[in-house]
Design an enzyme around this catalytic site. Structure first.
Site, PDB file in Angstrom:
ATOM      1  N   GLY A 140      38.330  41.742  39.049  1.00 13.59           N
ATOM      2  CA  GLY A 140      38.165  42.619  40.203  1.00 13.59           C
ATOM      3  C   GLY A 140      37.327  42.034  41.319  1.00 13.59           C
ATOM      4  N   ASN A 152      38.432  40.645  44.012  1.00 15.20           N
ATOM      5  CA  ASN A 152      39.026  41.100  45.278  1.00 15.20           C
ATOM      6  C   ASN A 152      38.656  42.554  45.553  1.00 15.20           C
ATOM      7  OD1 ASN A 152      40.911  39.123  46.723  1.00 15.20           O
ATOM      8  ND2 ASN A 152      41.417  38.798  44.567  1.00 15.20           N
ATOM      9  N   LEU A 163      48.282  44.302  37.022  1.00 23.43           N
ATOM     10  CA  LEU A 163      49.399  43.568  36.418  1.00 23.43           C
ATOM     11  C   LEU A 163      50.487  44.457  35.821  1.00 23.43           C
ATOM     12  CD1 LEU A 163      47.415  40.602  34.859  1.00 23.43           C
ATOM     13  CD2 LEU A 163      48.387  40.838  37.150  1.00 23.43           C
ATOM     14  N   ASN A 172      50.211  44.986  47.697  1.00 23.13           N
ATOM     15  CA  ASN A 172      49.821  44.068  46.620  1.00 23.13           C
ATOM     16  C   ASN A 172      49.394  42.724  47.211  1.00 23.13           C
ATOM     17  OD1 ASN A 172      49.674  43.048  43.871  1.00 23.13           O
ATOM     18  ND2 ASN A 172      51.593  41.959  44.270  1.00 23.13           N
ATOM     19  N   HIS A 198      49.487  38.694  46.115  1.00 27.31           N
ATOM     20  CA  HIS A 198      50.049  37.768  45.132  1.00 27.31           C
ATOM     21  C   HIS A 198      49.478  36.374  45.400  1.00 27.31           C
ATOM     22  CE1 HIS A 198      52.899  36.433  42.138  1.00 27.31           C
ATOM     23  NE2 HIS A 198      53.106  35.375  42.898  1.00 27.31           N
ATOM     24  N   ASP A 234      57.106  41.831  43.162  1.00 25.32           N
ATOM     25  CA  ASP A 234      56.865  40.835  44.214  1.00 25.32           C
ATOM     26  C   ASP A 234      57.991  40.703  45.234  1.00 25.32           C
ATOM     27  OD1 ASP A 234      54.483  40.240  42.877  1.00 25.32           O
ATOM     28  OD2 ASP A 234      55.435  38.693  41.662  1.00 25.32           O
ATOM     29  N   GLU A 237      42.037  34.635  49.373  1.00 24.34           N
ATOM     30  CA  GLU A 237      42.130  36.083  49.123  1.00 24.34           C
ATOM     31  C   GLU A 237      40.870  36.791  49.613  1.00 24.34           C
ATOM     32  OE1 GLU A 237      45.137  36.375  45.374  1.00 24.34           O
ATOM     33  OE2 GLU A 237      43.030  36.211  44.866  1.00 24.34           O
TER      34      GLU A 237
HETATM   35  C1  GAR Z   1      44.216  37.499  42.179  1.00 24.28           C
HETATM   36  O1  GAR Z   1      44.288  36.115  42.372  1.00 24.28           O
HETATM   37  C2  GAR Z   1      45.531  38.164  42.521  1.00 24.28           C
HETATM   38  O2  GAR Z   1      46.220  37.524  43.537  1.00 24.28           O
HETATM   39  C3  GAR Z   1      46.259  38.040  41.205  1.00 24.28           C
HETATM   40  O3  GAR Z   1      45.301  38.346  40.236  1.00 24.28           O
HETATM   41  C4  GAR Z   1      44.033  37.820  40.694  1.00 24.28           C
HETATM   42  C5  GAR Z   1      42.987  38.876  40.445  1.00 24.28           C
HETATM   43  O4  GAR Z   1      41.719  38.339  40.735  1.00 24.28           O
HETATM   44  N1  GAR Z   1      47.387  38.944  41.159  1.00 24.28           N
HETATM   45  C6  GAR Z   1      48.525  38.618  40.562  1.00 24.28           C
HETATM   46  O5  GAR Z   1      48.702  37.576  39.957  1.00 24.28           O
HETATM   47  C7  GAR Z   1      49.624  39.678  40.694  1.00 24.28           C
HETATM   48  N2  GAR Z   1      50.903  39.142  40.330  1.00 24.28           N
HETATM   49  P1  GAR Z   1      40.429  39.260  40.804  1.00 24.28           P
HETATM   50  O6  GAR Z   1      40.453  40.174  39.572  1.00 24.28           O
HETATM   51  O7  GAR Z   1      39.290  38.304  40.760  1.00 24.28           O
HETATM   52  O8  GAR Z   1      40.493  40.041  42.079  1.00 24.28           O
END
Ligand code: GAR
Length: 193
Positions: free
Chosen positions: A12, A14, A85, A102, A104, A145, A174
């Site tokens: 988490g 982001n 996910l 979302n 990606h 996606d 991100e």
């Molecule tokens: C992020 O890099 C996001 O883009 C990816 O999961 C990570 C979560 O990071 N999402 C996917 O792969 C969706 N298909 P975080 O928990 O540190 O925010």
């Protein structure tokens, strides 16, 4: 206020950035953090910011619309998937048209689809010998996606980069862009449909 619910499956980071970005915002409120794992690191961040959290349960999510009713009752305007996910069920997509966003960790349509998440994406990028990768922020539809792309930003992949290094570069992108792009979307500075 425009109310956001942020959905998280992983650490988490982001979501934490988004919480921080909007913490003093006049128009946008992070109203709810939704996790599907009890150990998501973002829960303590949410607690510090006095943001409600839900731990959702798979069968209730897919087989009932109880969460939809609760989201609507709270007046949630946008669902933000920040490393969430589980596939979003159709009833939620149709209840929030162009209101689910979302992020990606690659340049869609490359390296997207079922099973493409987190490190798997970066491993595939390195294995394919890509020279660049990046992030895609997009609306969510019924297919993994495949919703309309709102924003992309790229970074280089050097021949010596490991998936871990690529992951770090992508995470930086991100953290730099997601909250600001979301702000544009939810307050209608940018319109994409
Ligand atoms: C992020 O890099 C996001 O883009 C990816 O999961 C990570 C979560 O990071 N999402 C996917 O792969 C969706 N298909 P975080 O928990 O540190 O925010």
């Amino acid at each position: 206020m425009i109310k956001l619910a942020i959905f998280v499956s992983g650490t988490g980071t982001n979501a934490a950035k988004i919480i921080d970005y909007f913490s003093q915002h006049k128009l946008v409120l992070v109203d709810l953090i939704v996790v599907n794992k009890p150990n998501a690191g973002v829960l303590s961040v949410a607690k510090t910011h006095h943001i409600d959290t839900w731990l959702i349960e798979r069968s209730a999510f897919y087989e009932t619309d109880c969460y939809l009713n609760d989201l609507k009752t709270r007046g949630i305007d946008f669902l933000i998937l920040a490393g969430f996910l589980w596939k979003v069920p159709e009833y939620l997509v149709s209840a929030f048209p162009n209101k689910i966003v979302n992020i990606h960790p690659a340049l869609l349509p490359k390296f997207g689809g079922k099973g493409m998440y987190g490190m798997k994406v970066h491993e595939a990028v390195v294995d394919a010998g890509e020279k660049e990768t990046g992030i895609t922020i997009h609306y969510v539809n019924e297919q993994y996606d495949e919703g309309a792309i709102i924003f992309q930003s790229s970074c280089t992949v050097e021949p010596t980069d490991t998936p871990e290094i690529v992951a770090q570069k992508v995470h930086e992108l991100e953290h730099r862009h997601f909250a600001e792009v979301l702000e544009g979307i939810v307050i209608g500075r940018q319109s994409f449909s």
